[in-house]
Scaffold this motif. Structure first.
Motif, PDB file in Angstrom:
ATOM      1  N   ARG A 438      -0.135  18.373  39.972  1.00  0.00           N
ATOM      2  CA  ARG A 438      -0.617  17.452  39.234  1.00  0.00           C
ATOM      3  C   ARG A 438      -1.218  16.238  39.928  1.00  0.00           C
ATOM      4  O   ARG A 438      -2.015  15.747  39.805  1.00  0.00           O
ATOM      5  CB  ARG A 438       0.298  16.921  38.155  1.00  0.00           C
ATOM      6  CG  ARG A 438      -0.152  16.147  36.966  1.00  0.00           C
ATOM      7  CD  ARG A 438       0.872  15.591  36.030  1.00  0.00           C
ATOM      8  NE  ARG A 438       1.753  16.732  35.670  1.00  0.00           N
ATOM      9  CZ  ARG A 438       1.659  17.554  34.696  1.00  0.00           C
ATOM     10  NH1 ARG A 438       0.526  17.226  34.042  1.00  0.00           N
ATOM     11  NH2 ARG A 438       2.327  18.550  34.464  1.00  0.00           N
ATOM     12  N   ASP A 442      -4.809  14.438  41.077  1.00  0.00           N
ATOM     13  CA  ASP A 442      -5.123  13.109  40.589  1.00  0.00           C
ATOM     14  C   ASP A 442      -5.849  12.504  42.027  1.00  0.00           C
ATOM     15  O   ASP A 442      -6.912  11.815  41.755  1.00  0.00           O
ATOM     16  CB  ASP A 442      -3.872  12.413  40.325  1.00  0.00           C
ATOM     17  CG  ASP A 442      -3.263  12.492  39.002  1.00  0.00           C
ATOM     18  OD1 ASP A 442      -2.047  12.409  38.747  1.00  0.00           O
ATOM     19  OD2 ASP A 442      -4.086  13.440  38.124  1.00  0.00           O
ATOM     20  N   ASP A 464      -9.771  24.920  36.875  1.00  0.00           N
ATOM     21  CA  ASP A 464      -9.241  25.949  36.253  1.00  0.00           C
ATOM     22  C   ASP A 464      -7.856  25.988  36.616  1.00  0.00           C
ATOM     23  O   ASP A 464      -7.542  26.844  37.451  1.00  0.00           O
ATOM     24  CB  ASP A 464     -10.079  27.176  36.516  1.00  0.00           C
ATOM     25  CG  ASP A 464      -9.848  28.268  35.627  1.00  0.00           C
ATOM     26  OD1 ASP A 464     -10.206  29.252  36.042  1.00  0.00           O
ATOM     27  OD2 ASP A 464      -8.818  28.290  35.049  1.00  0.00           O
ATOM     28  N   PRO A 466      -3.648  26.223  35.050  1.00  0.00           N
ATOM     29  CA  PRO A 466      -3.263  26.363  33.807  1.00  0.00           C
ATOM     30  C   PRO A 466      -1.915  25.232  33.733  1.00  0.00           C
ATOM     31  O   PRO A 466      -1.574  24.753  34.910  1.00  0.00           O
ATOM     32  CB  PRO A 466      -2.670  27.786  33.798  1.00  0.00           C
ATOM     33  CG  PRO A 466      -3.320  28.449  34.675  1.00  0.00           C
ATOM     34  CD  PRO A 466      -3.874  27.560  35.647  1.00  0.00           C
ATOM     35  N   GLU A 467      -1.877  24.741  32.631  1.00  0.00           N
ATOM     36  CA  GLU A 467      -0.867  23.360  32.445  1.00  0.00           C
ATOM     37  C   GLU A 467       0.537  24.064  33.195  1.00  0.00           C
ATOM     38  O   GLU A 467       1.144  23.119  33.553  1.00  0.00           O
ATOM     39  CB  GLU A 467      -0.789  23.090  31.045  1.00  0.00           C
ATOM     40  CG  GLU A 467       0.199  22.183  30.765  1.00  0.00           C
ATOM     41  CD  GLU A 467      -0.265  20.883  31.368  1.00  0.00           C
ATOM     42  OE1 GLU A 467      -1.560  20.577  31.540  1.00  0.00           O
ATOM     43  OE2 GLU A 467       0.619  20.028  31.730  1.00  0.00           O
ATOM     44  N   GLU A 468       0.990  25.204  32.852  1.00  0.00           N
ATOM     45  CA  GLU A 468       2.190  25.621  33.389  1.00  0.00           C
ATOM     46  C   GLU A 468       2.360  25.440  34.972  1.00  0.00           C
ATOM     47  O   GLU A 468       3.631  25.461  35.506  1.00  0.00           O
ATOM     48  CB  GLU A 468       2.669  27.010  32.996  1.00  0.00           C
ATOM     49  CG  GLU A 468       1.818  28.240  33.488  1.00  0.00           C
ATOM     50  CD  GLU A 468       0.684  28.561  32.285  1.00  0.00           C
ATOM     51  OE1 GLU A 468       0.404  27.398  31.644  1.00  0.00           O
ATOM     52  OE2 GLU A 468       0.158  29.547  32.472  1.00  0.00           O
ATOM     53  N   MET A 470       1.120  22.915  36.743  1.00  0.00           N
ATOM     54  CA  MET A 470       0.875  21.516  37.077  1.00  0.00           C
ATOM     55  C   MET A 470       2.146  20.974  38.057  1.00  0.00           C
ATOM     56  O   MET A 470       1.871  19.839  38.786  1.00  0.00           O
ATOM     57  CB  MET A 470       0.391  20.541  35.769  1.00  0.00           C
ATOM     58  CG  MET A 470      -0.916  20.849  35.214  1.00  0.00           C
ATOM     59  SD  MET A 470      -2.142  20.162  36.481  1.00  0.00           S
ATOM     60  CE  MET A 470      -3.475  20.771  35.589  1.00  0.00           C
ATOM     61  N   ASP A 471       3.124  21.410  37.625  1.00  0.00           N
ATOM     62  CA  ASP A 471       4.454  20.880  38.328  1.00  0.00           C
ATOM     63  C   ASP A 471       5.019  21.756  39.548  1.00  0.00           C
ATOM     64  O   ASP A 471       5.984  21.799  40.288  1.00  0.00           O
ATOM     65  CB  ASP A 471       5.730  21.173  37.394  1.00  0.00           C
ATOM     66  CG  ASP A 471       5.830  20.151  36.338  1.00  0.00           C
ATOM     67  OD1 ASP A 471       6.231  20.621  35.213  1.00  0.00           O
ATOM     68  OD2 ASP A 471       5.095  19.015  36.557  1.00  0.00           O
ATOM     69  N   LYS A 581       8.675  25.462  41.761  1.00  0.00           N
ATOM     70  CA  LYS A 581       8.353  24.610  40.705  1.00  0.00           C
ATOM     71  C   LYS A 581       9.446  23.355  40.421  1.00  0.00           C
ATOM     72  O   LYS A 581      10.698  23.602  40.820  1.00  0.00           O
ATOM     73  CB  LYS A 581       8.509  25.542  39.207  1.00  0.00           C
ATOM     74  CG  LYS A 581       8.145  24.751  37.808  1.00  0.00           C
ATOM     75  CD  LYS A 581       8.336  25.880  36.771  1.00  0.00           C
ATOM     76  CE  LYS A 581       7.875  25.087  35.492  1.00  0.00           C
ATOM     77  NZ  LYS A 581       8.126  26.157  34.429  1.00  0.00           N
TER      78      LYS A 581
END
Length: 592
Positions: A438, A442, A464, A466-468, A470-471, A581
């Motif tokens: 993430r 930025d 493109d 996925p939100e999962e 981002m970490d 993660k």
């Protein structure tokens, strides 16, 4: 010969020691065997000398008695009364007178035979073939009478010995006429004396062994004993043997035989001693010596094997431990090294293992020091590589520019300055080696905001992700340099809009990142130069080699980037790193 030398040279210490001990023992045994053989040879000679002496004494004693018998034959054949009786008997025609004369001859023979110990019987055979005997009344077959008369006539008044077989010995002498003045030496008859050869042997023979057997033969007939230990064929074989003594094996067994030949009678005297009885002690000594040697050989081999094992076993263990060191396995090597050798051992092998233990300990210390240095060097190199991309701008200046832009109502300038400040603040921060995807995005957005001020609508940026994901943790400034390269190589050379896309996926524990553009692409030659780092990036940007090196330092060599491009189609850069993660800190280079 060369093969055996090479085999011995390449053999192990254990086999060399066992072979050496065996050879030494065999050599010692050979020396002992030669000495024993020499001693036994001397013993055989002594036995022969002793047996020869016994035979000589025995034969002399026997022949002395035979000479006495010969004197008796001479005495009888020269007796005047017997001479006169035989002359009268030869001239007389009256049967009665002849009978009286024969009776007188018999009585005279009794007078001679009665005083002789070794005479069995005494007989006179007259010219008519009639026999007059004294002593044992055993008769003489008619054919033997003729044989004795012919033998006596052949010897012409001398004594003749005749072996009749079955231990029967006869002395024959012809009567020669010499009474009064009638000295014609005509034959008057034959005297035959049967000799007690068995009693002579029993009284005169000395034996050299407990079971020694004396035999007397004239070469054709056995004179003594009546039942010899050898068969007739064995006797002929023994007589044909050239050596005066030796060990011979016949039908009756193995014997130590010695023989001498008499110069008086021409007879052969044999002394046969059963070998097993005579040499039992020597055989036992040989067996004891052989058994002792075998036992000593086995003991020497056992001790030699144990000694060589005490030397070679620790060395073999040491070699195995060294091979483990060669493979990089240092676990428990100190304990294993000392396990084969007691700590109290002060010989060379114990010293070798104690030195080896010190070496292993020193190697471990050096490895630990080297690991610490490598970790420090990796961290230093990582920070140095990060420092290569740190722009040295002053935050105060950027803040002043941002304040001035807002004061003059320049919103776009203010937005660009804020993006640049965020970008620089993220670049110069050394607190984290890994940041969430993430935060990296930025940084990319801030950079794209700055570039959009320049290229406006020509730059089309798309995410493109996925939100999962981002970490997910990634090295800082991994995607921003790739986007920068895409702008320089895909957007700047063309007028048309350029689409740049960042795609993120997770696959089998790996995080796959891809930066794509639809620019002009690259030729194959240019692509190879870029992959090898021969092409520098424009401006003060970060090259692909820099990103690859930081990934290697962080995660290890199995991870990294790949560049794919086709001229006129576009370019895509693939990043493959372990999927980590959340806030899990530093990741070891061997991860994944």
């Amino acid at each position: 010969m060369t093969y055996f030398k090479s085999a011995f040279k390449n053999a192990g210490i254990h086999h060399k020691m066992v072979l050496l001990i065996t050879v030494l023992m065999l050599v010692n045994f050979a020396v002992v065997a030669v000495i024993l053989k020499y001693v036994f040879h001397i013993y055989d000679n002594q036995m022969y000398k002793k047996t020869s002496e016994v035979l000589n004494i025995s034969s002399i004693g026997i022949e002395n008695e035979l000479k006495d018998v010969e004197k008796v034959t001479f005495k009888v054949t020269t007796d005047e009364q017997l001479q006169r009786y035989l002359l009268q008997l030869e001239r007389e025609t009256s049967p009665y007178t002849k009978m009286v004369l024969r009776k007188k001859i018999t009585n005279r023979l009794v007078a001679f035979a009665g005083s002789e110990t070794y005479i069995y019987s005494m007989m006179v055979i007259d010219k008519e073939g009639q026999v007059m005997s004294a002593g044992n009344r055993e008769g003489i077959p008619s054919e033997l009478r003729s044989t004795l008369s012919e033998l006596a006539a052949e010897y012409d008044g001398s004594n003749a010995w005749y072996a009749a077989g079955h231990s029967s010995l006869l002395a024959a002498r012809e009567f020669k006429s010499f009474t009064d003045t009638n000295f014609t030496l005509n034959g008057l008859g034959t005297l035959a004396i049967r000799v007690r050869i068995d009693r002579i042997v029993a009284d005169r023979v000395q034996t050299s062994g407990r079971d020694g057997q004396l035999m007397i033969t004239d070469g054709k007939q056995m004179i003594y004993p009546e039942t010899p230990p050898l068969s007739e064929s064995d006797m002929q074989a023994e007589l044909a043997r050239k050596q005066p003594y030796g060990i011979a094996t016949y039908t009756g067994g193995t014997f130590f035989a010695a023989q001498i030949k008499s110069s008086y009678t021409g007879w052969t005297y044999l002394h046969m001693t059963p070998f097993d009885d005579m040499f039992r002690s020597i055989t036992i000594i040989k067996e004891i010596v052989s058994a002792i040697f075998v036992i000593m050989l086995l003991i020497a081999l056992a001790l030699g094997a144990r000694l060589s094992g005490s030397i070679t076993k620790p060395i073999v263990q040491l070699i195995q431990n060294m091979r483990k060191i060669e493979k990089g396995d240092l676990d428990r090597l100190e304990e294993e090294a000392l396990g084969a050798v007691p700590l109290s051992t002060q010989d060379e092998v114990g010293l070798l293992h104690r030195t080896y233990k010190k070496m292993v300990r020193r190697i471990r210390e050096l490895i630990n020091e080297n690991v610490a240095k490598q970790l420090l060097l990796r961290e230093t190199e990582l920070k140095a590589l990060q420092a290569q991309i740190n722009p040295h701008f002053l935050y105060n200046t950027l803040e002043s520019v941002n304040w001035l832009a807002k004061a003059n109502k320049q919103d776009r300038i203010s937005e660009m300055v804020e993006a640049l400040a965020f970008l620089l603040r993220s670049a110069v921060s050394f607190e984290e080696q890994l940041i969430p995807l993430r935060k990296e995005l930025d940084i990319v957005r801030s950079y794209v905001t700055i570039q959009k001020t320049r290229f406006d609508e020509r730059l089309v940026f798309h995410l493109d992700v996925p939100e999962e994901l981002m970490d997910a943790q990634i090295p800082k400034l991994t995607l921003q340099p790739l986007v920068e390269n895409a702008i320089h190589y895909a957007l700047e050379p063309r007028i048309e809009p350029c689409r740049i896309t960042i795609i993120a996926r997770e696959q089998e524990g790996a995080l796959l990142l891809r930066v794509e553009d639809d620019g002009p692409g690259m030729t194959r030659d240019f692509l190879e130069k870029l992959r090898s780092g021969q092409v520098a990036t424009r401006g003060q940007g970060i090259g692909l080699a820099n990103i690859q090196e930081r990934i290697d330092l962080t995660f290890g060599t199995p991870w990294g980037i790949e560049l794919h491009s086709e001229s006129g189609t576009g370019t895509s850069i693939h990043v493959c790193i372990p999927y980590v993660k959340g806030e899990q800190g530093h990741v070891q280079g061997a991860a994944g």
